[in-house]
Design a protein around this motif. Sequence first.
Motif, PDB file in Angstrom:
ATOM      1  N   TYR A 913     -13.956  -9.744 -10.866  1.00 27.99           N
ATOM      2  CA  TYR A 913     -13.832  -8.863  -9.663  1.00 27.99           C
ATOM      3  C   TYR A 913     -12.747  -8.064  -9.584  1.00 27.99           C
ATOM      4  O   TYR A 913     -12.770  -6.906  -9.299  1.00 27.99           O
ATOM      5  CB  TYR A 913     -14.557  -9.213  -8.475  1.00 27.99           C
ATOM      6  N   GLN A 914     -11.733  -8.682  -9.831  1.00 32.35           N
ATOM      7  CA  GLN A 914     -10.721  -8.031  -9.676  1.00 32.35           C
ATOM      8  C   GLN A 914     -10.173  -6.990 -10.806  1.00 32.35           C
ATOM      9  O   GLN A 914      -9.564  -5.854 -10.557  1.00 32.35           O
ATOM     10  CB  GLN A 914      -9.238  -8.982  -9.558  1.00 32.35           C
ATOM     11  N   LEU A 915     -10.607  -7.455 -11.938  1.00 33.26           N
ATOM     12  CA  LEU A 915     -10.289  -6.596 -13.051  1.00 33.26           C
ATOM     13  C   LEU A 915     -11.406  -5.538 -12.771  1.00 33.26           C
ATOM     14  O   LEU A 915     -10.843  -4.264 -13.015  1.00 33.26           O
ATOM     15  CB  LEU A 915     -11.043  -7.397 -14.260  1.00 33.26           C
ATOM     16  N   ALA A 916     -12.642  -5.719 -12.382  1.00 30.09           N
ATOM     17  CA  ALA A 916     -13.374  -4.563 -12.215  1.00 30.09           C
ATOM     18  C   ALA A 916     -12.826  -3.365 -11.205  1.00 30.09           C
ATOM     19  O   ALA A 916     -12.974  -2.329 -11.108  1.00 30.09           O
ATOM     20  CB  ALA A 916     -14.807  -4.931 -11.734  1.00 30.09           C
ATOM     21  N   ALA A 917     -12.428  -4.142 -10.077  1.00 31.24           N
ATOM     22  CA  ALA A 917     -11.637  -3.313  -9.078  1.00 31.24           C
ATOM     23  C   ALA A 917     -10.662  -2.135  -9.642  1.00 31.24           C
ATOM     24  O   ALA A 917     -10.293  -1.160  -9.110  1.00 31.24           O
ATOM     25  CB  ALA A 917     -11.319  -3.968  -7.666  1.00 31.24           C
ATOM     26  N   GLN A 918      -9.641  -2.879 -10.436  1.00 29.87           N
ATOM     27  CA  GLN A 918      -8.759  -2.280 -10.804  1.00 29.87           C
ATOM     28  C   GLN A 918      -9.118  -1.126 -11.817  1.00 29.87           C
ATOM     29  O   GLN A 918      -8.723   0.030 -11.678  1.00 29.87           O
ATOM     30  CB  GLN A 918      -7.689  -3.328 -11.565  1.00 29.87           C
ATOM     31  N   GLU A 919     -10.104  -1.425 -12.644  1.00 27.21           N
ATOM     32  CA  GLU A 919     -10.383  -0.465 -13.882  1.00 27.21           C
ATOM     33  C   GLU A 919     -11.517   0.253 -13.567  1.00 27.21           C
ATOM     34  O   GLU A 919     -11.481   1.456 -14.047  1.00 27.21           O
ATOM     35  CB  GLU A 919     -10.700  -1.436 -15.064  1.00 27.21           C
ATOM     36  N   PHE A 920     -12.521  -0.105 -12.568  1.00 30.49           N
ATOM     37  CA  PHE A 920     -13.863   0.776 -12.242  1.00 30.49           C
ATOM     38  C   PHE A 920     -13.644   1.507 -10.934  1.00 30.49           C
ATOM     39  O   PHE A 920     -13.777   2.875 -10.928  1.00 30.49           O
ATOM     40  CB  PHE A 920     -14.895  -0.177 -12.261  1.00 30.49           C
ATOM     41  N   PHE A 921     -12.913   0.921 -10.017  1.00 25.47           N
ATOM     42  CA  PHE A 921     -12.779   1.619  -8.891  1.00 25.47           C
ATOM     43  C   PHE A 921     -11.495   2.176  -8.691  1.00 25.47           C
ATOM     44  O   PHE A 921     -11.114   3.019  -8.001  1.00 25.47           O
ATOM     45  CB  PHE A 921     -12.878   0.631  -7.712  1.00 25.47           C
TER      46      PHE A 921
END
Length: 990
Positions: A913-921
């Motif tokens: 989820y942290q990976l997603a937050a950094q790259e997607f959001f």
Amino acid sequence: MKDIVSVKSKVLEGLNAAQEQAVTFGAGPLLIIAGAGTGKTTVLTRRIMYLIEQGLATPDEILALTFTEKAAGEMNDRLDLLMDLGYKHVNISTFHAFAKQILEDYALDIGLPGDFKILNDTQAWILVSKHLSEFNLNYYKPLGNPTKFIHALLKHFERAKREGVTPENYLKYAQELRLATDSPIKLKRKKAKLPDALDPEEIKRIEEIAEAFHRYQKLILDLGFLDYNDLISYTIRLFRQRPKILDKLRAQYKYILVDEFQDTDLAQYELVKLLAAPKNNITVVGDDDQSIYKFRGASVSNIMKFEEDYPKLSKITLTDNYRSAQKILDLSYDFIQLNNPERLETKLKISKRLASHKESVGEIAVLHAENAYAEAVLVCDKIEELVAEQNLTYNDFAILARANDHADTFLAELSKRGMPYIFVANRGLYKKPFIVDLISYLKLLDNYHESQQVFRVLNFQKFRLPTEDLVNATHLAKKKGLSIYEILKDQPEGLRLSNEGKQQVQNFLTILGRHTKLAADAHTTALLLTILADLGITRDLAENGHERSEDIGLLRKFYGKAQEFESESDDKTLKGFLNLIETEQQAGSSGELSADPNAGPEAVKVLTIHAAKGLEFACVFVVNMVDARFPSRDRREQIELPQALANEIFSEGDVHLMEERRLFYVAATRAKDYLFLTWADDYGGSRAKQPSRFLLETHMAAPRAKTESAGQVKFTKPQMLPLPSIQKYPIPESFSWSSISTFLKCPLEYKYKYLYQLPLPGNAYASFGSSIHKAIQLFSQNVKQRANLRQGDLFAKPSAADAFEYPPLSALHKFYEQNWISDWYPNASEQENFKKRGYRLLENYYNRLTSQKLVPWEIEKFFRLKLGAYKYNGVIDCIFENANGSIAIVDYKTTLHPRTKLERVDKKQLLSYQLAAQEFFGRKVSSLCYWDLEDLANPIEFTGKPEEITEVREELLADIEQIVEAVNSDSFGDLDRHKSHDCQFRNFEN
């Protein structure tokens, strides 16, 4: 904004001159005329990337609209390939999904219910039939069949909405007609666009329609519904009545792109025009020669009118074709010339002749047979010949028919030969033999005495009686005037059964009795899964998934129907579900059915020409090319829209014939290398069929074959080719944490749940967790709407929130009760224990939220990442925003025993989820929070280090690659980790 340095070199890579011109076009209106196979999707996605790269727009300032979820998904996929990481906020959507999104945000601003539901055609028919007495119908209410004209009226209302005609407009027109009867002044009529001759009976008819339209709209709104066309019409009304909202959306979407513009209806075009003004940075891509959806309201005049509406527009024509051989393109082009002068080519004085970039010359031929059966034989023979001689697979073939009913003989021949096929149809679920069998069994649980259903069920593999036993039982039932069930149950004198038959009858009566008891109270979905397991259907589908991929898809659709019924009905039992199916059939529905042509293992695709739009195949058969089948007969609307209200601009000439020609053009241009046009002399009836005029117009007509005697059928022995040793399922389009963790735990469960997508039994913990999550989601959305403020530091008390009043705990409990899932609990006592525990967990959540003054920033937030060549999707339970712009991610858990330390699997999920937050959001993460709702006094909180984020990315990619390897080799049951534990799914393989 996303870092795009790495994609700059890719944006214009491989484009031809015209494509590059379209991609790099700046501001203002642009019309791209894109012929078949000229790379329009490539141009659209590259243009989106170009706008971002050049700083002309950020991702969330771009809106791309298309017509199907499939097309929207394809555009998303293309963007994924262009970008190294996930991307954010490029709104690629269907027209209806976009309008729904707008109305969900602003429904209250125009007096619509904020929680409206969407009404489909069948539901609309059922609703009107239930309230028919409230409609003041006379002309359209025949005494013999009061509901006869409901379909025609609903179709008429749909047509009106698609042309931007509201119920108020219609009523006003009817009133003007009535008033004009009192005035002989012709000028008054002309000014109001009224006809010169005013027949009193005709005026009464129009008044009746106008009042019915108004009544229908009021009825669905009062019940909290909108139909699909309302989504567009009410969004237009919102834009016109609330200019500040329109200005806000105009400021948000600086560039608008529309795919398949020739398929837009008048209302959709109006919506786009309103949103694009005044800067008019609008790019539309279309081809008038591929406008084939007039029956859905598509207005080919939109693409003709675009230049008139935007006199300063630029035009670019794409003619380099990357799909079809030149011979196929030449035939298609020469043929469509017959629609001149009503084509863009002549009106804009451009050339639309397509130039192939393929090396193959292409083959076109006519296959002519004596009758329909022989035609199917010719087609299947040709498929087998090409598979054997040209290194083609079954996936390379498509059989295109003008109508679904025309496919039957081809399906029968394919089935007889054992050739794998997928029939792509949008209706007919309840007519499929597999589903007919299932419904027959369900009906028995409601009424044992339906002998027709008993007869069918006794042919199931589970209960199959020897033929002689079944004949004897059926004969005795007729002789005694009893049902077959009564004969089998009582076994009167005269019933002769073999020993095997007696055993099967006892098996049938025992299982039927057990399921009947369950059916009295069980929810439909739970009952259905129990029946599927007990009858061995789930096992059979699992063991033969490749061969029975169509039945798996049908079951998935039917099970989804049961789930939808349960979510919308207070009566969740089988009796209510069967009543729904019966009512839908009375409404003329045979069950909605949608099949993905690319789903399932290798197979010949059988579909209508309309369904083939956007697809391509190495070899295409356009079948049944005879008079009155293709082109079809013109059928006028049962209720026509008055000309004074119609906004459509019709072409001169035969509108229907031109549409049919465009349909043939689309069919022919689906073919890459081989195009076969097939027809037969005899399709039943007393007269021989004449070849289609299209065969003559393409100069492909063949002399009539000699027939022997009327009705004689020649049977040829099929030459069966061996099926591939492994018919591979396609690699899944995306992966998720749930699918990956399922695979790591049990590969066979992954195979059945995610690859085959079989409906499988659930468990109490999953039902409980889903109930809790849904309650928290709805409550948190309520909190967010009330607060309407930016959250301060996660654990600080923001001054803006001091005065904020949270909804009471009882509101959270109400959401819980309304969304409680009662399935899969072992008994009522256990269910009650779970439910009581849920109240305690929710109270813990409520206290945490209110004591810390927390207001969610996002709830159930979707994300998408690119991992290597694959997509990884997910949903984050809740996100809080800090005052400095960073975010805290929260994952709820409902475990029985609170944890003081995270296991590796839970930490891996949060790190993803942290990976997603950094790259997607594109947001910095301040903390990852593990909230065990059993004990929120000590939540676990941490933040992933850069090396941990890199490691979790690599691990997820490795997990996905292992799944892909298993899919390609079909080795799910052979993996060592699966053998290491006892698993219910392993039983399917034994």
